[in-house]
Design a protein around this motif. Structure first.
Motif, mmCIF file in Angstrom:
data_model
loop_
_atom_site.group_PDB
_atom_site.id
_atom_site.type_symbol
_atom_site.label_atom_id
_atom_site.label_comp_id
_atom_site.label_asym_id
_atom_site.label_seq_id
_atom_site.Cartn_x
_atom_site.Cartn_y
_atom_site.Cartn_z
ATOM 1 N N GLU A 190 13.663 9.106 0.130
ATOM 2 C CA GLU A 190 13.827 8.175 -0.762
ATOM 3 C C GLU A 190 15.239 8.153 -1.653
ATOM 4 O OE1 GLU A 190 11.835 5.615 -0.445
ATOM 5 O OE2 GLU A 190 10.194 6.601 0.532
ATOM 6 N N PHE A 191 16.292 7.827 -0.978
ATOM 7 C CA PHE A 191 17.541 8.181 -1.558
ATOM 8 C C PHE A 191 17.714 7.690 -3.160
ATOM 9 C CE2 PHE A 191 22.208 8.171 -2.390
ATOM 10 C CZ PHE A 191 22.323 9.436 -2.120
ATOM 11 N N TRP A 192 16.966 6.263 -3.249
ATOM 12 C CA TRP A 192 17.027 5.662 -4.632
ATOM 13 C C TRP A 192 16.501 6.408 -5.748
ATOM 14 C CZ3 TRP A 192 12.280 4.683 -6.684
ATOM 15 C CH2 TRP A 192 11.399 4.785 -5.968
ATOM 16 N N GLN A 193 15.906 7.497 -5.415
ATOM 17 C CA GLN A 193 15.072 8.393 -6.390
ATOM 18 C C GLN A 193 15.920 9.545 -6.908
ATOM 19 O OE1 GLN A 193 11.330 9.768 -4.692
ATOM 20 N NE2 GLN A 193 10.283 8.057 -5.187
ATOM 21 N N TYR A 194 17.131 9.827 -6.300
ATOM 22 C CA TYR A 194 17.977 10.842 -6.547
ATOM 23 C C TYR A 194 18.720 10.506 -7.774
ATOM 24 C CZ TYR A 194 16.497 13.869 -2.696
ATOM 25 O OH TYR A 194 15.537 14.590 -2.129
ATOM 26 N N GLU A 195 19.152 11.275 -8.664
ATOM 27 C CA GLU A 195 20.099 10.923 -9.717
ATOM 28 C C GLU A 195 20.975 12.012 -9.623
ATOM 29 O OE1 GLU A 195 18.201 10.880 -13.620
ATOM 30 O OE2 GLU A 195 16.887 9.296 -13.034
ATOM 31 N N PHE A 196 22.436 11.415 -9.557
ATOM 32 C CA PHE A 196 23.578 12.197 -9.438
ATOM 33 C C PHE A 196 24.374 12.375 -10.811
ATOM 34 C CE2 PHE A 196 22.916 10.756 -5.569
ATOM 35 C CZ PHE A 196 23.203 11.759 -4.522
ATOM 36 N N ASP A 248 9.918 -3.192 -2.794
ATOM 37 C CA ASP A 248 9.340 -4.025 -3.931
ATOM 38 C C ASP A 248 7.863 -4.133 -4.169
ATOM 39 O OD1 ASP A 248 8.770 -5.530 -1.843
ATOM 40 O OD2 ASP A 248 9.893 -7.419 -2.312
ATOM 41 N N VAL A 249 7.169 -3.263 -3.283
ATOM 42 C CA VAL A 249 5.759 -2.965 -3.622
ATOM 43 C C VAL A 249 5.460 -1.626 -3.767
ATOM 44 C CG1 VAL A 249 4.948 -5.149 -2.151
ATOM 45 C CG2 VAL A 249 5.676 -2.803 -0.933
ATOM 46 N N PRO A 250 4.306 -1.120 -4.399
ATOM 47 C CA PRO A 250 4.229 0.415 -4.710
ATOM 48 C C PRO A 250 4.243 1.231 -3.428
ATOM 49 C CG PRO A 250 2.323 -0.987 -5.728
ATOM 50 C CD PRO A 250 3.269 -2.042 -4.924
ATOM 51 N N ALA A 251 4.009 0.993 -2.230
ATOM 52 C CA ALA A 251 4.439 1.705 -1.005
ATOM 53 C C ALA A 251 5.184 0.812 -0.185
ATOM 54 C CB ALA A 251 3.219 2.308 -0.363
ATOM 55 N N PHE A 257 -2.955 -1.136 -3.687
ATOM 56 C CA PHE A 257 -3.501 -1.152 -4.807
ATOM 57 C C PHE A 257 -4.483 -2.416 -4.828
ATOM 58 C CE2 PHE A 257 -0.312 1.926 -5.781
ATOM 59 C CZ PHE A 257 -0.666 2.339 -6.483
ATOM 60 N N LEU A 258 -4.227 -3.284 -3.794
ATOM 61 C CA LEU A 258 -5.171 -4.383 -4.019
ATOM 62 C C LEU A 258 -6.646 -4.109 -3.715
ATOM 63 C CD1 LEU A 258 -5.837 -7.544 -3.651
ATOM 64 C CD2 LEU A 258 -5.388 -7.201 -1.077
ATOM 65 N N MET A 274 -3.464 7.064 7.682
ATOM 66 C CA MET A 274 -2.288 7.198 7.035
ATOM 67 C C MET A 274 -2.276 6.869 5.452
ATOM 68 S SD MET A 274 -1.201 8.435 9.558
ATOM 69 C CE MET A 274 0.451 8.817 9.384
ATOM 70 N N LYS A 275 -1.350 7.334 4.919
ATOM 71 C CA LYS A 275 -1.176 7.391 3.528
ATOM 72 C C LYS A 275 -1.127 5.872 2.715
ATOM 73 C CE LYS A 275 3.496 8.592 2.701
ATOM 74 N NZ LYS A 275 4.102 8.547 3.966
ATOM 75 N N LYS A 276 -0.562 5.194 3.458
ATOM 76 C CA LYS A 276 0.083 3.766 3.110
ATOM 77 C C LYS A 276 -1.055 2.748 3.499
ATOM 78 C CE LYS A 276 3.947 5.033 1.720
ATOM 79 N NZ LYS A 276 4.110 6.225 2.714
ATOM 80 N N THR A 277 -2.079 3.222 4.046
ATOM 81 C CA THR A 277 -3.391 2.267 4.471
ATOM 82 C C THR A 277 -4.139 1.434 3.397
ATOM 83 O OG1 THR A 277 -3.695 3.876 6.313
ATOM 84 C CG2 THR A 277 -5.339 2.112 6.128
ATOM 85 N N VAL A 278 -4.252 2.091 2.268
ATOM 86 C CA VAL A 278 -5.070 1.193 1.221
ATOM 87 C C VAL A 278 -3.874 1.032 0.022
ATOM 88 C CG1 VAL A 278 -6.845 1.593 -0.181
ATOM 89 C CG2 VAL A 278 -7.047 2.729 1.906
#
Length: 385
Positions: A147-153, A133-136, A7-8, A1-5
């Motif tokens: 990801e609602f936090w990414q939307y700008e109103f 609080d981590v990249p993924a 940035f470490l 899955m995409k979150k497996t690896v």
């Protein structure tokens, strides 16, 4: 899955080239490589396209039949990677090969062992109101998260269409989850129920945003998502009585995952030893600090909003000055705003948890832990080429 690896990997991969066995590593050979780095780039693009699952009724498809249908293609991609001869390649290129290898191992491990789509109800959480609080995200998440936090109103038309599509996928995914979740992991099941229940409240909160509640299509999509998620929670609660199995994956699987997915050359037993050692160090350090400060008065709690404001402001300034004056690192102008965004807010004493109890006494320990918000700010402001 995409979150497996995570940035470490970037930091560990160079070391692991020497510490782990790679099936096709012929770097000590003198002959010229018959494979080109462009072969890896091409394969990587096809691999990442494959790793993103197809859609079923507008939601990512995690049905058992779909995994079985796609298994042959996965093995073909994996075989193609192992056939690439990296001898003669530069070290950064070999690192890239190793990371693709680790990603494919992660997909294989999820398919064989973890299977969060079948064992973990929290996997189906779709709505995320705040940035991780981590990249993924920490822990398994599906490919279609909102990801609602990414939307700008106010929303532009493109964003509105994207939001609508993501909301409309929630009922479909919830329905799929009730068929997919066939596992017997009792603790994962019980921990997942409140995670999905929280989504109900978060969805209802979206209707308090006028731009959503006043848009018939968005409002309807939210209502449908609320009703669907409520039904999903009820189903999870009903099924929980039948869950009796363990959630752990075993030491052997854990070790394989460490070494072949995260490229950490340790075993389960190594990790236990390290954790015990670090716990002993932590207790020793704590007792030394308590002894050193034994004659000082106890720290006072901030029990009003005003006191909390003063406490956090002083802590922010002290922390930023320490990093700069002690030359701990080069302090960027966007570090302090990143910290202030997560300074916390006053919470009545009876409602505080472990972390907020400490924050109302002395926020500095937690603020030093918040260094990861600096790292995310670096990624936003100065992304690596």
């Amino acid at each position: 899955m995409k979150k497996t690896v995570h940035f470490l990997l970037i930091n560990l991969a160079i070391f692991s080239i020497c510490s782990c066995q790679v099936p096709n590593d012929t770097s000590t050979s003198d002959h010229k490589s018959s494979s080109q780095y462009s072969d890896l780039v091409n394969l990587f693009e096809r691999w990442r396209s494959f790793e993103n699952p197809p859609l079923h009724d507008g939601a990512p498809d995690y049905r058992k039949a779909t995994f079985e249908l796609r298994h042959t293609k996965f093995r073909e991609l994996q075989k193609e990677l192992l056939a690439i001869d990296t001898s003669g390649w530069a070290i950064p290129e070999k690192v890239d090969w190793r990371i693709v290898w680790a990603e494919m191992n992660g997909y294989d491990f999820n398919d064989r062992v973890l299977r969060p789509w079948a064992r973990d109800p929290a996997f189906y959480k779709s709505l995320w109101m705040e940035r991780s609080d981590v990249p993924a995200h920490e822990g398994p998440t599906h490919h279609g998260t909102l990801e609602f936090w990414q939307y700008e109103f106010p929303l532009d038309e493109t964003s509105k269409a994207k939001l609508l599509k993501e909301l409309q996928a929630i009922p479909s995914l919830n329905k799929q989850a009730e068929s997919n979740l066939t596992g017997n992991a009792k603790e994962l099941w019980e921990a997942g129920i409140p995670t999905i229940a929280t989504q109900v409240e978060d969805l209802k909160g979206l209707l308090l945003i006028s731009e959503i509640s006043n848009d018939p299509k968005l409002a309807e999509a939210v209502e449908n998502a609320v009703n669907s998620t409520e039904g999903f929670v009820e189903w999870l609660i009903k099924e929980s009585a039948n869950k009796t199995g363990e959630s752990g994956i075993g030491k052997e699987n854990y070790t394989w995952y460490l070494q072949n997915v995260h490229l950490v050359p340790l075993t389960w037993e190594d990790e236990v030893m390290i954790l015990k050692r670090e716990l002993a160090r932590a207790w020793s350090s704590l007792k030394l600090e308590e002894h050193q400060n034994r004659n000082l008065p106890p720290l006072a709690e901030a029990n009003t909003a005003e006191d909390f404001e003063k406490l956090t402001e002083n802590s922010i300034q002290k922390f930023m000055e320490f990093l700069k004056d002690q030359e701990i690192l080069t302090v960027k102008d966007y570090f302090e705003p990143a910290l202030r965004e997560h300074r916390g807010s006053f919470i009545p004493k009876e409602k505080r948890n472990f972390f907020t109890i400490g924050m109302h006494i002395d926020p500095l320990p937690l603020y030093s832990h918040f260094y990861h918000w600096f790292e995310l700010a670096i990624m936003d402001n100065e992304p690596h080429a």
